[in-house]
Design a protein around this motif. Structure first.
Motif, mmCIF file in Angstrom:
data_model
loop_
_atom_site.group_PDB
_atom_site.id
_atom_site.type_symbol
_atom_site.label_atom_id
_atom_site.label_comp_id
_atom_site.label_asym_id
_atom_site.label_seq_id
_atom_site.Cartn_x
_atom_site.Cartn_y
_atom_site.Cartn_z
ATOM 1 N N THR A 65 0.848 -1.190 0.000
ATOM 2 C CA THR A 65 0.000 0.000 0.000
ATOM 3 C C THR A 65 0.885 1.242 0.000
ATOM 4 O OG1 THR A 65 -0.156 -0.110 2.423
ATOM 5 C CG2 THR A 65 -1.981 -1.056 1.145
ATOM 6 N N TYR A 66 0.251 2.379 -0.277
ATOM 7 C CA TYR A 66 0.952 3.656 -0.279
ATOM 8 C C TYR A 66 0.239 4.646 0.639
ATOM 9 C CZ TYR A 66 3.097 1.887 -4.590
ATOM 10 O OH TYR A 66 3.756 1.123 -5.514
ATOM 11 N N THR A 67 1.031 5.416 1.364
ATOM 12 C CA THR A 67 0.511 6.623 1.983
ATOM 13 C C THR A 67 1.090 7.794 1.194
ATOM 14 O OG1 THR A 67 2.322 6.542 3.614
ATOM 15 C CG2 THR A 67 0.183 5.657 4.275
ATOM 16 N N VAL A 68 0.257 8.777 0.926
ATOM 17 C CA VAL A 68 0.642 9.901 0.077
ATOM 18 C C VAL A 68 0.831 11.138 0.953
ATOM 19 C CG1 VAL A 68 -0.086 11.434 -1.788
ATOM 20 C CG2 VAL A 68 -0.550 8.973 -1.932
ATOM 21 N N HIS A 69 2.046 11.656 0.970
ATOM 22 C CA HIS A 69 2.354 12.838 1.768
ATOM 23 C C HIS A 69 2.254 14.059 0.870
ATOM 24 C CE1 HIS A 69 4.043 15.566 4.614
ATOM 25 N NE2 HIS A 69 4.486 14.624 5.441
ATOM 26 N N PHE A 70 1.264 14.909 1.138
ATOM 27 C CA PHE A 70 1.112 16.132 0.345
ATOM 28 C C PHE A 70 2.321 17.043 0.530
ATOM 29 C CE2 PHE A 70 -3.537 15.169 1.103
ATOM 30 C CZ PHE A 70 -3.821 14.841 -0.212
ATOM 31 N N PRO A 71 2.591 17.915 -0.441
ATOM 32 C CA PRO A 71 3.749 18.821 -0.343
ATOM 33 C C PRO A 71 3.744 19.638 0.945
ATOM 34 C CG PRO A 71 2.839 18.867 -2.556
ATOM 35 C CD PRO A 71 1.893 18.047 -1.736
ATOM 36 N N LEU A 72 4.947 19.962 1.411
ATOM 37 C CA LEU A 72 5.103 20.671 2.684
ATOM 38 C C LEU A 72 4.911 22.176 2.563
ATOM 39 C CD1 LEU A 72 8.302 18.864 4.044
ATOM 40 C CD2 LEU A 72 5.913 18.380 4.594
ATOM 41 N N ASP A 73 5.037 22.718 1.345
ATOM 42 C CA ASP A 73 5.041 24.180 1.218
ATOM 43 C C ASP A 73 3.658 24.769 0.969
ATOM 44 O OD1 ASP A 73 4.772 23.169 -1.306
ATOM 45 O OD2 ASP A 73 6.346 24.389 -2.229
ATOM 46 N N ILE A 74 2.602 23.964 1.125
ATOM 47 C CA ILE A 74 1.258 24.516 1.010
ATOM 48 C C ILE A 74 0.938 25.317 2.268
ATOM 49 C CG2 ILE A 74 0.430 22.721 -0.556
ATOM 50 C CD1 ILE A 74 -0.818 21.319 1.814
ATOM 51 N N GLN A 75 0.010 26.271 2.145
ATOM 52 C CA GLN A 75 -0.285 27.189 3.241
ATOM 53 C C GLN A 75 -1.781 27.218 3.531
ATOM 54 O OE1 GLN A 75 1.923 31.000 3.042
ATOM 55 N NE2 GLN A 75 2.952 30.158 1.240
ATOM 56 N N PRO A 76 -2.306 26.170 4.149
ATOM 57 C CA PRO A 76 -3.751 26.109 4.371
ATOM 58 C C PRO A 76 -4.271 27.131 5.364
ATOM 59 C CG PRO A 76 -2.653 24.299 5.490
ATOM 60 C CD PRO A 76 -1.623 24.956 4.635
ATOM 61 N N GLY A 77 -3.400 27.684 6.203
ATOM 62 C CA GLY A 77 -3.846 28.669 7.182
ATOM 63 C C GLY A 77 -3.548 30.098 6.787
ATOM 64 N N SER A 78 -3.183 30.316 5.527
ATOM 65 C CA SER A 78 -2.823 31.656 5.071
ATOM 66 C C SER A 78 -4.013 32.609 5.128
ATOM 67 C CB SER A 78 -2.293 31.601 3.633
ATOM 68 O OG SER A 78 -2.083 32.907 3.123
ATOM 69 N N ALA A 79 -3.719 33.879 5.413
ATOM 70 C CA ALA A 79 -4.757 34.912 5.375
ATOM 71 C C ALA A 79 -5.133 35.265 3.943
ATOM 72 C CB ALA A 79 -4.264 36.158 6.111
ATOM 73 N N ASP A 80 -4.315 34.861 2.984
ATOM 74 C CA ASP A 80 -4.538 35.178 1.571
ATOM 75 C C ASP A 80 -5.421 34.101 0.941
ATOM 76 O OD1 ASP A 80 -4.442 35.645 -1.149
ATOM 77 O OD2 ASP A 80 -2.275 35.991 -1.200
ATOM 78 N N ARG A 125 -6.844 33.781 13.854
ATOM 79 C CA ARG A 125 -7.022 33.979 12.407
ATOM 80 C C ARG A 125 -6.508 32.781 11.628
ATOM 81 N NH1 ARG A 125 -3.265 33.526 8.883
ATOM 82 N NH2 ARG A 125 -1.897 34.954 10.034
ATOM 83 N N TRP A 126 -5.325 32.288 11.982
ATOM 84 C CA TRP A 126 -4.742 31.105 11.328
ATOM 85 C C TRP A 126 -5.680 29.912 11.445
ATOM 86 C CZ3 TRP A 126 -2.897 26.735 14.197
ATOM 87 C CH2 TRP A 126 -2.182 25.794 13.450
ATOM 88 N N HIS A 127 -6.207 29.691 12.623
ATOM 89 C CA HIS A 127 -7.117 28.578 12.869
ATOM 90 C C HIS A 127 -8.384 28.716 12.026
ATOM 91 C CE1 HIS A 127 -10.351 26.474 15.060
ATOM 92 N NE2 HIS A 127 -9.413 25.634 15.456
ATOM 93 N N ASP A 128 -8.937 29.911 11.961
ATOM 94 C CA ASP A 128 -10.148 30.129 11.163
ATOM 95 C C ASP A 128 -9.873 29.874 9.680
ATOM 96 O OD1 ASP A 128 -11.531 30.774 13.436
ATOM 97 O OD2 ASP A 128 -11.487 32.938 13.119
ATOM 98 N N CYS A 129 -8.691 30.283 9.217
ATOM 99 C CA CYS A 129 -8.341 30.071 7.808
ATOM 100 C C CYS A 129 -8.132 28.589 7.513
ATOM 101 C CB CYS A 129 -7.102 30.887 7.448
ATOM 102 S SG CYS A 129 -7.413 32.671 7.367
ATOM 103 N N LEU A 130 -7.578 27.856 8.457
ATOM 104 C CA LEU A 130 -7.473 26.404 8.286
ATOM 105 C C LEU A 130 -8.864 25.800 8.088
ATOM 106 C CD1 LEU A 130 -4.910 25.316 11.047
ATOM 107 C CD2 LEU A 130 -4.494 25.460 8.581
ATOM 108 N N GLY A 131 -9.810 26.251 8.891
ATOM 109 C CA GLY A 131 -11.175 25.750 8.759
ATOM 110 C C GLY A 131 -11.763 26.047 7.397
ATOM 111 N N LYS A 132 -11.499 27.244 6.873
ATOM 112 C CA LYS A 132 -12.003 27.613 5.544
ATOM 113 C C LYS A 132 -11.390 26.713 4.462
ATOM 114 C CE LYS A 132 -12.826 32.456 6.745
ATOM 115 N NZ LYS A 132 -12.390 33.870 6.542
ATOM 116 N N THR A 133 -10.101 26.420 4.603
ATOM 117 C CA THR A 133 -9.439 25.549 3.628
ATOM 118 C C THR A 133 -10.030 24.150 3.654
ATOM 119 O OG1 THR A 133 -7.377 26.811 3.772
ATOM 120 C CG2 THR A 133 -7.227 24.548 2.945
ATOM 121 N N LEU A 134 -10.212 23.614 4.842
ATOM 122 C CA LEU A 134 -10.783 22.270 4.961
ATOM 123 C C LEU A 134 -12.211 22.234 4.422
ATOM 124 C CD1 LEU A 134 -9.413 21.319 8.496
ATOM 125 C CD2 LEU A 134 -8.694 20.351 6.297
ATOM 126 N N GLN A 135 -12.976 23.258 4.715
ATOM 127 C CA GLN A 135 -14.346 23.317 4.206
ATOM 128 C C GLN A 135 -14.354 23.312 2.685
ATOM 129 O OE1 GLN A 135 -17.215 23.353 6.054
ATOM 130 N NE2 GLN A 135 -18.388 23.262 4.152
#
Length: 266
Positions: A65-80, A125-135
């Motif tokens: 089986t494989y586990t897939v590690h997404f790239p590290l340089d993504i910014q899910p909690g960004s204000a942008d 703010r970071w936490h709220d932006c993480l939530g928006k990304t996941l949503q």
């Protein structure tokens, strides 16, 4: 070695080579391989469709089986919002690329903006932006949320645990990161092990992680393995244990320690 309810694996960077030669080399020795992916303007190791097809063939041949590690340089909690959208787009494209591999799980970093115990200058703010990304992500994918395994990083996992529970995500419990930061590993295991789908294990010494297990704290490693094996016996849920090291010497030293572990022999 075979341990009930546990698939033992390592990373796709044991040889100083591309993903495919690593998988060919490792497939007879492990149950799972973590595909460590990166993508940037300067460099990318995302496999072609032809390579993915060969990875799928190797998986069938070796019960891999494989586990897939997404790239590290993504910014899910960004204000942008544009950076958050780019994060979601990157995740979705990798899901599409690797879908035929039927991954065991996806490793996702809810990346901090600061390294250490405080993840951002503006935690709320970071936490709220993480939530928006996941949503946004779950509005655009049909992959079960439980396939997304949020990794324990430098900050206390309590900073994001409510998001994990809100979206019913799984956990990548990187016990090495827990040891590196000096958090109470027993409390972390009590809190997270039941929801954990993937574990990352590596040696930690002198504030350096991702070492071979022979360089780590033998007592701490044995306790972690005991808890992991007991959890599998209790709930009979299959998990992946990734030896997250990046050289042949570290891989073989770590595999040898596992084979000698009393916890793994239970």
């Amino acid at each position: 070695m075979k341990v009930p309810h546990l698939r033992i694996g390592t990373t796709s960077y044991i040889l100083a080579d591309d993903i495919l030669p690593n998988v060919r080399y490792l497939a007879p020795m492990v149950d799972d391989i973590e595909l460590v992916l990166f993508e940037s303007e300067e460099m990318s190791n995302l496999p072609s469709k032809e390579v993915v097809e060969e990875l799928a063939v190797l998986a069938r041949q070796h019960d891999l089986t494989y586990t897939v590690h997404f790239p590290l340089d993504i910014q899910p909690g960004s204000a942008d919002p544009a950076l958050r959208s780019a994060c979601v787009a990157s995740i979705l494209s990798i899901i599409a690329l690797t879908r035929n591999l039927k991954p065991f799980g996806y490793v996702l970093h809810l990346t901090p903006e600061l390294y250490g115990t405080v993840p951002s200058p503006e935690v709320e703010r970071w936490h709220d932006c993480l939530g928006k990304t996941l949503q946004s992500l779950f509005e655009q994918t049909d992959v079960s949320p439980r396939m997304f395994c949020i990794e324990t990083l430098s900050y206390p996992f309590a900073c994001v645990q409510d998001l994990v529970e809100r979206y019913d995500l799984s956990v990548t419990l990187d016990i090495g990161h827990v040891w590196l930061m000096g958090y109470d590993s027993r409390k972390v295991l009590d809190s997270l092990l039941e929801r954990t789908r993937i574990c990352h294990l590596h040696g930690v010494k002198d504030k350096t992680d991702h070492l071979g297990l022979d360089q780590g704290d033998a007592e701490a490693i044995e306790y972690f393995l005991k808890r992991l094996v007991l959890q599998g016996q209790r709930d009979r849920i299959e998990r992946v244990l990734t030896l997250e090291v990046f050289s042949e010497a570290e891989f073989f030293a770590s595999l040898s320690l596992l084979q000698e572990s009393h916890a793994m022999m239970r």
